[in-house]
Design a protein around this motif. Structure first.
Motif, PDB file in Angstrom:
ATOM      1  N   ILE A   1     -14.170   6.021   4.418  1.00 40.16           N
ATOM      2  CA  ILE A   1     -13.022   6.078   4.037  1.00 40.16           C
ATOM      3  C   ILE A   1     -12.825   7.383   3.095  1.00 40.16           C
ATOM      4  O   ILE A   1     -11.630   7.972   3.106  1.00 40.16           O
TER       5      ILE A   1
ATOM      6  N   ASN B   1     -11.915  -5.073   2.171  1.00 43.65           N
ATOM      7  CA  ASN B   1     -11.918  -6.715   1.628  1.00 43.65           C
ATOM      8  C   ASN B   1     -13.087  -7.444   2.568  1.00 43.65           C
ATOM      9  O   ASN B   1     -13.861  -8.146   1.774  1.00 43.65           O
ATOM     10  N   GLN B   2     -13.528  -6.935   3.274  1.00 39.97           N
ATOM     11  CA  GLN B   2     -14.639  -7.678   4.381  1.00 39.97           C
ATOM     12  C   GLN B   2     -15.816  -7.231   3.768  1.00 39.97           C
ATOM     13  O   GLN B   2     -16.766  -8.317   3.836  1.00 39.97           O
TER      14      GLN B   2
ATOM     15  N   TRP C   1      -8.287   0.693  -4.330  1.00 38.34           N
ATOM     16  CA  TRP C   1      -8.323  -0.631  -3.867  1.00 38.34           C
ATOM     17  C   TRP C   1      -7.936  -1.662  -4.732  1.00 38.34           C
ATOM     18  O   TRP C   1      -7.123  -2.631  -4.580  1.00 38.34           O
TER      19      TRP C   1
ATOM     20  N   SER D   1      -4.610   2.330   3.689  1.00 38.35           N
ATOM     21  CA  SER D   1      -3.485   1.580   4.826  1.00 38.35           C
ATOM     22  C   SER D   1      -4.190   0.041   4.624  1.00 38.35           C
ATOM     23  O   SER D   1      -5.110  -0.269   4.121  1.00 38.35           O
ATOM     24  N   ASP D   2      -3.391  -0.517   5.551  1.00 39.21           N
ATOM     25  CA  ASP D   2      -3.732  -2.089   5.531  1.00 39.21           C
ATOM     26  C   ASP D   2      -5.068  -2.101   6.129  1.00 39.21           C
ATOM     27  O   ASP D   2      -5.984  -2.996   5.803  1.00 39.21           O
ATOM     28  N   THR D   3      -5.401  -1.430   7.314  1.00 35.38           N
ATOM     29  CA  THR D   3      -6.917  -1.204   7.722  1.00 35.38           C
ATOM     30  C   THR D   3      -7.797  -1.019   6.732  1.00 35.38           C
ATOM     31  O   THR D   3      -8.834  -1.732   6.646  1.00 35.38           O
ATOM     32  N   ASP D   4      -7.544  -0.092   6.051  1.00 36.05           N
ATOM     33  CA  ASP D   4      -8.553   0.426   4.822  1.00 36.05           C
ATOM     34  C   ASP D   4      -8.906  -0.763   4.046  1.00 36.05           C
ATOM     35  O   ASP D   4     -10.080  -1.133   3.563  1.00 36.05           O
TER      36      ASP D   4
ATOM     37  N   HIS E   1       0.759  -1.231   0.029  1.00 35.16           N
ATOM     38  CA  HIS E   1       0.100  -0.038   0.061  1.00 35.16           C
ATOM     39  C   HIS E   1       0.656   1.226  -0.082  1.00 35.16           C
ATOM     40  O   HIS E   1       0.454   2.119  -0.600  1.00 35.16           O
TER      41      HIS E   1
ATOM     42  N   ARG F   1      -8.397  -3.907   4.436  1.00 34.40           N
ATOM     43  CA  ARG F   1      -8.989  -5.167   5.126  1.00 34.40           C
ATOM     44  C   ARG F   1     -10.566  -4.644   5.414  1.00 34.40           C
ATOM     45  O   ARG F   1     -11.248  -5.508   5.127  1.00 34.40           O
ATOM     46  N   ARG F   2     -10.814  -3.493   5.729  1.00 32.78           N
ATOM     47  CA  ARG F   2     -12.388  -3.205   5.865  1.00 32.78           C
ATOM     48  C   ARG F   2     -12.982  -3.192   4.413  1.00 32.78           C
ATOM     49  O   ARG F   2     -14.330  -3.733   4.543  1.00 32.78           O
TER      50      ARG F   2
END
Ligand SMILES: NC(=O)c1ccc[n+]([C@@H]2O[C@H](COP(=O)([O-])OP(=O)(O)OC[C@H]3O[C@@H](n4cnc5c(N)ncnc54)[C@H](OP(=O)(O)O)[C@@H]3O)[C@@H](O)[C@H]2O)c1
Length: 333
Positions: free
Chosen positions: A254, A307-308, A269, A299-302, A7, A304-305
């Motif tokens: 986001i 992706n979920q 993304w 970010s990695d968190t963005d 990222h 992941r969110r």
């Protein structure tokens, strides 16, 4: 090898390309042209090249607008006065279902070349793993709402692939690939291929993130192109706000944090997943908006969110009513 881009990779730019196993390479970002209306698509393609740095254009014989895409390309090449050359551009188009019989494949690419006014295609894809008979008006294999039995039952994917390989030999196309293929259909090609497919173009967006297919393609050195990347489609009687990920609260949140639009978040993304992405627009403001995705990172968190959302909101939008021999729908999920 098609790899994941971390990222924080500051090298990701509008000029970023992915290299295929055949050593050709394609831009990671481009413009889709499905349902880009005649009267609009010519101007948008020209503007995309001249003013916004787009170099990849995704079309298909069945979109029935290749001649306008071609006009847009040629206007831009002329007006750029040599600043943009044919070899700077990357043109993808697709073999329609009606042209799968080996003797029709060369005719089909020559017809696309004629409409686009080009002497080679950068990437030619088998549009769907479904062969129709090449008889007049059998464009959808569906007449008056009646299901008809007009499939070319004896034509295998391997037969069509061998005819695709000959297009590379004849230098009509540079690279060949597939679209809407599942793993066993790609395996069928890989078993007989002299030239292996470089791309599988599939529906892919936050609501349908195709994790398994991405893994399979990475293992087989096949680049994934995301179509309908904004998931901006809806079923009949559905509100756009209820269907598209552009309206999803996670995407919107986001976007607000990053001072970007939901479309820019979703396009970024895709790129951070190492995918090629081809959002379609015929709206000049969106043409600029969609290309302005290189001055921020998720970010990695963005990631992941987003992706979920593939688990909580999983859905496929593009699922045409083809019933190839065996009466199995083209997608079973
Ligand atoms: N291989 C296949 O079977 C297959 C299937 C589907 C698509 N594709 C390819 O993939 C390309 C992209 O997919 P797609 O056209 O289905 O869908 P998409 O690119 O996800 O979405 C296009 C839609 O979103 C709108 N849009 C574009 N930018 C926007 C923005 N910034 N904000 C809000 N809305 C925006 C467009 O409207 P406006 O144009 O009105 O601005 C259009 O209605 C296609 O054009 C085609 O080249 C291939």
């Amino acid at each position: 090898m098609a790899s994941m881009i971390p990222h924080n990779d500051k090298t990701l730019t509008l000029d970023s390309r992915v290299t295929f196993h055949d050593n050709n390479s394609m831009p990671r970002f481009g413009l889709g042209t499905w349902r880009s209306e005649p009267g609009k698509v010519q101007n948008i393609v020209r503007e995309a090249i001249l003013n916004h740095g787009y170099r990849l254009f995704d079309g298909a014989w069945i979109y029935q607008n290749e001649h306008e895409v071609g006009n847009g390309i040629h206007e831009a090449l002329e007006q750029s006065q040599g600043a943009v050359k044919r070899e700077d551009l990357f043109i993808t188009t697709k073999l329609w279902n009606q042209h799968h019989e080996p003797q029709d494949v060369e005719w089909a690419v020559r017809d696309s070349l004629k409409k686009l006014r080009l002497d080679y295609i950068d990437l030619y894809l088998i549009h769907w793993p479904v062969a129709f008979k090449n008889i007049p008006d059998n464009v959808w294999s569906q007449k008056d709402g009646e299901k008809t039995r007009l499939y070319a039952e004896n034509v295998t994917l391997a037969d069509t692939w061998k005819a695709m390989e000959k297009l590379v030999d004849a230098q009509l196309v540079r690279s060949i690939g597939v679209s809407n293929f599942n793993q066993s259909q790609i395996d069928e090609i890989l078993q007989i291929a002299r030239i292996r497919p470089v791309v599988n173009q599939i529906e892919l967006h936050p609501y349908f993130n195709q994790a398994e297919m991405r893994e399979y393609c990475a293992k087989n050195d096949i680049v994934v192109t995301s179509y309908s990347p904004l998931s901006n489609l809806k079923r009949e009687n559905e509100r756009e706000e209820d269907a598209s990920a552009l309206y999803n609260p996670v995407i919107q949140e986001i976007a607000k944090e990053k001072h970007k639009t939901p479309a820019q978040i979703i396009i970024r993304w895709h790129l951070q997943h190492g995918l090629v992405v081809i959002p379609k627009t015929v709206t000049p403001e969106r043409l600029a908006e969609n290309a302005h995705i290189y001055d921020f990172a998720l970010s990695d968190t963005d990631m992941r969110r987003i992706n979920q959302l593939g688990e909580t909101h999983r859905r496929r939008f593009v699922n045409p009513p083809f019933l190839p021999p065996g009466d199995k729908p083209v997608f079973d999920n």
